[in-house]
Design a protein around this motif. Structure first.
Motif, PDB file in Angstrom:
ATOM      1  N   ILE A  55       0.873  -1.174   0.000  1.00  0.00           N
ATOM      2  CA  ILE A  55       0.000   0.000   0.000  1.00  0.00           C
ATOM      3  C   ILE A  55       0.911   1.225   0.000  1.00  0.00           C
ATOM      4  CG2 ILE A  55      -1.821   1.236   1.234  1.00  0.00           C
ATOM      5  CD1 ILE A  55      -2.535  -1.464   2.558  1.00  0.00           C
ATOM      6  N   GLY A  56       0.912   1.996  -1.101  1.00  0.00           N
ATOM      7  CA  GLY A  56       1.887   3.054  -1.308  1.00  0.00           C
ATOM      8  C   GLY A  56       2.172   3.951  -0.104  1.00  0.00           C
ATOM      9  N   PRO A  57       1.176   4.714   0.367  1.00  0.00           N
ATOM     10  CA  PRO A  57       1.443   5.623   1.488  1.00  0.00           C
ATOM     11  C   PRO A  57       1.861   4.877   2.767  1.00  0.00           C
ATOM     12  CG  PRO A  57      -0.595   6.226   0.365  1.00  0.00           C
ATOM     13  CD  PRO A  57      -0.188   4.887  -0.174  1.00  0.00           C
ATOM     14  N   LYS A  58       1.279   3.703   2.988  1.00  0.00           N
ATOM     15  CA  LYS A  58       1.629   2.929   4.184  1.00  0.00           C
ATOM     16  C   LYS A  58       3.053   2.405   4.087  1.00  0.00           C
ATOM     17  CE  LYS A  58      -0.277  -0.602   7.255  1.00  0.00           C
ATOM     18  NZ  LYS A  58      -1.386  -1.565   7.457  1.00  0.00           N
ATOM     19  N   ARG A  59       3.475   2.062   2.867  1.00  0.00           N
ATOM     20  CA  ARG A  59       4.842   1.603   2.641  1.00  0.00           C
ATOM     21  C   ARG A  59       5.842   2.672   3.066  1.00  0.00           C
ATOM     22  NH1 ARG A  59       8.061  -1.415  -1.301  1.00  0.00           N
ATOM     23  NH2 ARG A  59       9.815  -0.131  -2.009  1.00  0.00           N
ATOM     24  N   ALA A  60       5.620   3.892   2.595  1.00  0.00           N
ATOM     25  CA  ALA A  60       6.534   4.978   2.924  1.00  0.00           C
ATOM     26  C   ALA A  60       6.555   5.235   4.429  1.00  0.00           C
ATOM     27  CB  ALA A  60       6.132   6.247   2.174  1.00  0.00           C
ATOM     28  N   TRP A  61       5.367   5.252   5.039  1.00  0.00           N
ATOM     29  CA  TRP A  61       5.309   5.489   6.480  1.00  0.00           C
ATOM     30  C   TRP A  61       6.000   4.369   7.258  1.00  0.00           C
ATOM     31  CZ3 TRP A  61       5.273   8.602  10.265  1.00  0.00           C
ATOM     32  CH2 TRP A  61       5.050   8.118  11.552  1.00  0.00           C
ATOM     33  N   THR A  62       5.791   3.133   6.846  1.00  0.00           N
ATOM     34  CA  THR A  62       6.402   2.003   7.539  1.00  0.00           C
ATOM     35  C   THR A  62       7.920   2.138   7.579  1.00  0.00           C
ATOM     36  OG1 THR A  62       4.599   0.481   6.966  1.00  0.00           O
ATOM     37  CG2 THR A  62       6.733  -0.502   7.490  1.00  0.00           C
ATOM     38  N   TYR A  63       8.515   2.453   6.428  1.00  0.00           N
ATOM     39  CA  TYR A  63       9.973   2.564   6.385  1.00  0.00           C
ATOM     40  C   TYR A  63      10.464   3.753   7.211  1.00  0.00           C
ATOM     41  CZ  TYR A  63       9.515  -0.748   2.509  1.00  0.00           C
ATOM     42  OH  TYR A  63       9.224  -1.848   1.734  1.00  0.00           O
ATOM     43  N   ARG A  64       9.709   4.846   7.195  1.00  0.00           N
ATOM     44  CA  ARG A  64      10.104   6.001   7.997  1.00  0.00           C
ATOM     45  C   ARG A  64      10.026   5.681   9.489  1.00  0.00           C
ATOM     46  NH1 ARG A  64       6.506   9.617   4.060  1.00  0.00           N
ATOM     47  NH2 ARG A  64       8.137  10.289   2.591  1.00  0.00           N
ATOM     48  N   GLN A  65       8.938   5.024   9.881  1.00  0.00           N
ATOM     49  CA  GLN A  65       8.791   4.710  11.299  1.00  0.00           C
ATOM     50  C   GLN A  65       9.838   3.703  11.753  1.00  0.00           C
ATOM     51  OE1 GLN A  65       5.740   2.153  12.808  1.00  0.00           O
ATOM     52  NE2 GLN A  65       5.255   3.548  14.486  1.00  0.00           N
ATOM     53  N   VAL A  66      10.114   2.710  10.916  1.00  0.00           N
ATOM     54  CA  VAL A  66      11.135   1.715  11.247  1.00  0.00           C
ATOM     55  C   VAL A  66      12.493   2.386  11.424  1.00  0.00           C
ATOM     56  CG1 VAL A  66      12.475  -0.195  10.283  1.00  0.00           C
ATOM     57  CG2 VAL A  66       9.987  -0.279  10.252  1.00  0.00           C
ATOM     58  N   ALA A  67      12.833   3.308  10.501  1.00  0.00           N
ATOM     59  CA  ALA A  67      14.105   4.016  10.596  1.00  0.00           C
ATOM     60  C   ALA A  67      14.166   4.844  11.876  1.00  0.00           C
ATOM     61  CB  ALA A  67      14.303   4.903   9.372  1.00  0.00           C
ATOM     62  N   TRP A  68      13.045   5.501  12.214  1.00  0.00           N
ATOM     63  CA  TRP A  68      13.014   6.300  13.448  1.00  0.00           C
ATOM     64  C   TRP A  68      13.154   5.415  14.679  1.00  0.00           C
ATOM     65  CZ3 TRP A  68      13.731  10.201  16.380  1.00  0.00           C
ATOM     66  CH2 TRP A  68      13.110  10.284  17.619  1.00  0.00           C
ATOM     67  N   GLN A  69      12.413   4.307  14.709  1.00  0.00           N
ATOM     68  CA  GLN A  69      12.478   3.414  15.867  1.00  0.00           C
ATOM     69  C   GLN A  69      13.889   2.879  16.050  1.00  0.00           C
ATOM     70  OE1 GLN A  69      10.335   2.837  18.150  1.00  0.00           O
ATOM     71  NE2 GLN A  69       8.407   3.591  17.320  1.00  0.00           N
ATOM     72  N   ALA A  70      14.536   2.502  14.968  1.00  0.00           N
ATOM     73  CA  ALA A  70      15.907   2.007  15.071  1.00  0.00           C
ATOM     74  C   ALA A  70      16.821   3.100  15.614  1.00  0.00           C
ATOM     75  CB  ALA A  70      16.397   1.519  13.711  1.00  0.00           C
ATOM     76  N   HIS A  71      16.646   4.313  15.121  1.00  0.00           N
ATOM     77  CA  HIS A  71      17.439   5.448  15.600  1.00  0.00           C
ATOM     78  C   HIS A  71      17.193   5.685  17.087  1.00  0.00           C
ATOM     79  CE1 HIS A  71      18.877   9.568  16.112  1.00  0.00           C
ATOM     80  NE2 HIS A  71      17.653   9.918  16.476  1.00  0.00           N
ATOM     81  N   ARG A  72      15.934   5.690  17.484  1.00  0.00           N
ATOM     82  CA  ARG A  72      15.579   5.961  18.885  1.00  0.00           C
ATOM     83  C   ARG A  72      16.119   4.902  19.823  1.00  0.00           C
ATOM     84  NH1 ARG A  72      11.482   4.617  22.480  1.00  0.00           N
ATOM     85  NH2 ARG A  72      10.551   3.168  20.991  1.00  0.00           N
ATOM     86  N   LEU A  73      16.123   3.654  19.358  1.00  0.00           N
ATOM     87  CA  LEU A  73      16.538   2.535  20.202  1.00  0.00           C
ATOM     88  C   LEU A  73      18.027   2.243  20.109  1.00  0.00           C
ATOM     89  CD1 LEU A  73      13.528   0.203  19.330  1.00  0.00           C
ATOM     90  CD2 LEU A  73      13.906   1.364  21.520  1.00  0.00           C
ATOM     91  N   GLY A  74      18.720   2.937  19.222  1.00  0.00           N
ATOM     92  CA  GLY A  74      20.147   2.698  19.065  1.00  0.00           C
ATOM     93  C   GLY A  74      20.460   1.389  18.376  1.00  0.00           C
ATOM     94  N   ILE A  75      19.564   0.957  17.488  1.00  0.00           N
ATOM     95  CA  ILE A  75      19.759  -0.284  16.736  1.00  0.00           C
ATOM     96  C   ILE A  75      20.287   0.055  15.343  1.00  0.00           C
ATOM     97  CG2 ILE A  75      18.597  -2.279  15.710  1.00  0.00           C
ATOM     98  CD1 ILE A  75      16.592  -2.171  18.017  1.00  0.00           C
ATOM     99  N   ALA A  76      21.404  -0.524  14.984  1.00  0.00           N
ATOM    100  CA  ALA A  76      21.967  -0.281  13.654  1.00  0.00           C
ATOM    101  C   ALA A  76      21.097  -0.958  12.600  1.00  0.00           C
ATOM    102  CB  ALA A  76      23.396  -0.815  13.589  1.00  0.00           C
ATOM    103  N   LEU A  77      20.555  -0.181  11.695  1.00  0.00           N
ATOM    104  CA  LEU A  77      19.673  -0.716  10.655  1.00  0.00           C
ATOM    105  C   LEU A  77      20.007  -0.072   9.324  1.00  0.00           C
ATOM    106  CD1 LEU A  77      15.900  -1.411  10.731  1.00  0.00           C
ATOM    107  CD2 LEU A  77      16.774   0.187   9.035  1.00  0.00           C
ATOM    108  N   ARG A  78      20.151  -0.918   8.309  1.00  0.00           N
ATOM    109  CA  ARG A  78      20.290  -0.461   6.929  1.00  0.00           C
ATOM    110  C   ARG A  78      19.276  -1.229   6.094  1.00  0.00           C
ATOM    111  NH1 ARG A  78      26.114  -0.487   4.495  1.00  0.00           N
ATOM    112  NH2 ARG A  78      24.974   0.741   2.933  1.00  0.00           N
ATOM    113  N   MET A  79      18.391  -0.508   5.434  1.00  0.00           N
ATOM    114  CA  MET A  79      17.369  -1.159   4.636  1.00  0.00           C
ATOM    115  C   MET A  79      18.012  -1.989   3.529  1.00  0.00           C
ATOM    116  SD  MET A  79      14.420  -0.297   5.927  1.00  0.00           S
ATOM    117  CE  MET A  79      13.298  -0.765   4.602  1.00  0.00           C
ATOM    118  N   PRO A  80      17.458  -3.163   3.222  1.00  0.00           N
ATOM    119  CA  PRO A  80      17.990  -3.948   2.100  1.00  0.00           C
ATOM    120  C   PRO A  80      17.818  -3.194   0.790  1.00  0.00           C
ATOM    121  CG  PRO A  80      15.894  -4.848   2.864  1.00  0.00           C
ATOM    122  CD  PRO A  80      16.291  -3.799   3.859  1.00  0.00           C
ATOM    123  N   ALA A  81      18.554  -3.603  -0.230  1.00  0.00           N
ATOM    124  CA  ALA A  81      18.544  -2.894  -1.511  1.00  0.00           C
ATOM    125  C   ALA A  81      17.155  -2.867  -2.135  1.00  0.00           C
ATOM    126  CB  ALA A  81      19.540  -3.531  -2.472  1.00  0.00           C
TER     127      ALA A  81
END
Length: 215
Positions: A55-81
Motif C-alpha cells: 500500500i503506497g502511502p503505508k509503505r513509505a510510512w512504515t519505512y520512515r517509522q522503522v528508521a526512526w524506531q531504530a534510531h531511537r533505540l540505538g539499533i543499527a539498521l540499513r534497509m535492504p537494496a
C-alpha cells in the motif's frame, strides 16, 4: 520459567526490531524463547490482506517509522537494496539449521536478521544466500520437501492459534503482536495483576457495531 514462542519472518523490519530488543525489554524475567519462522505472506493470504509494503502511502510510512524506531533505540539498521523480497530461502535455511521438529537458535536467527537488515545489500541475492548457508552449515537441505513442509505447517499452525502478523509472541496461550508489545509481554511475565482480571477477555468480546461490505 516461562516458555515464549517468537513468531517471525525476516522480511518484517518490526520482527528485526523486536528480536534485537527482546533481551533488554524482558530483562529480569525468567523465560526461554522458541524462535518460530513463519511465512508472513501466507498469513496475509489467509486473512485476505495486503502487506504494509503493498500500500503506497503505508509503505513509505512504515519505512520512515522503522528508521526512526531504530534510531531511537540505538539499533543499527540499513534497509535492504529492495523490499519486499521473497524470504522463503532464508526461512527454510533457518529451519534447516535445526533438527527435524526443532526451531533455530538465537544465533542462527541473528545471522539471518543481520543478513537482511544490517548491510544494505539485496537480501535474496543468490551469492549472498549461498555464502550465508555455507557459514551456517545447516543440518538439513533447506530445499528439501521435509523443510518446506515444516515451514508450511508452522505457518498454518500459527494461523490456527490466532497469529495474524509478525512479530507475535505467545505466552501461556496469549498472543502479543508487534514490537511495541514487548512492554506488555514484560508486564505479563512479571505478574501484572491486570492479566488476572477481566479486561483481556472483555476486549475480545466487544460486539461488532457495523461491518463494511465487501465489493
Amino acid at each position: 520459567m516461562k516458555q515464549l514462542t517468537f513468531y517471525f519472518d525476516v522480511v518484517s523490519p518490526y520482527s528485526f526490531l523486536a528480536f534485537e530488543r527482546l533481551p533488554v525489554a524482558l530483562q529480569g524475567s525468567s523465560y526461554a524463547v522458541r524462535y518460530q519462522p513463519v511465512l508472513f505472506a501466507g498469513m496475509l493470504q489467509h486473512y485476505g490482506q495486503l502487506g504494509p509494503a503493498e500500500i503506497g502511502p503505508k509503505r513509505a510510512w512504515t519505512y520512515r517509522q522503522v528508521a526512526w524506531q531504530a534510531h531511537r533505540l540505538g539499533i543499527a539498521l540499513r534497509m535492504p537494496a529492495g523490499h519486499p523480497f521473497n524470504p522463503l530461502a532464508l526461512l527454510r535455511l533457518a529451519l534447516a539449521c535445526a533438527s527435524a521438529g526443532e526451531t533455530p537458535n538465537r544465533h542462527v536467527c541473528e545471522r539471518l536478521f543481520h543478513h537482511v537488515w544490517s548491510t544494505g545489500e539485496p537480501a535474496d541475492d543468490p551469492l549472498r544466500l549461498a555464502a550465508l548457508a555455507t557459514e551456517l552449515s545447516p543440518q538439513r537441505d533447506p530445499g528439501s520437501d521435509e523443510v518446506k513442509g515444516e515451514l508450511r505447517r508452522a505457518t498454518e499452525q500459527a494461523v490456527q492459534r490466532g497469529v495474524f502478523g509478525v512479530p507475535t509472541i505467545e505466552v501461556d496461550g496469549r498472543l502479543f503482536w508487534g514490537h511495541d508489545a514487548l512492554e506488555m509481554v514484560a508486564a505479563c511475565l512479571h505478574g501484572d495483576a491486570w492479566f488476572d482480571g477481566p479486561a483481556w477477555d472483555e476486549a475480545a468480546s466487544l460486539p461488532v457495531g457495523t461491518a463494511r461490505r465487501s465489493r
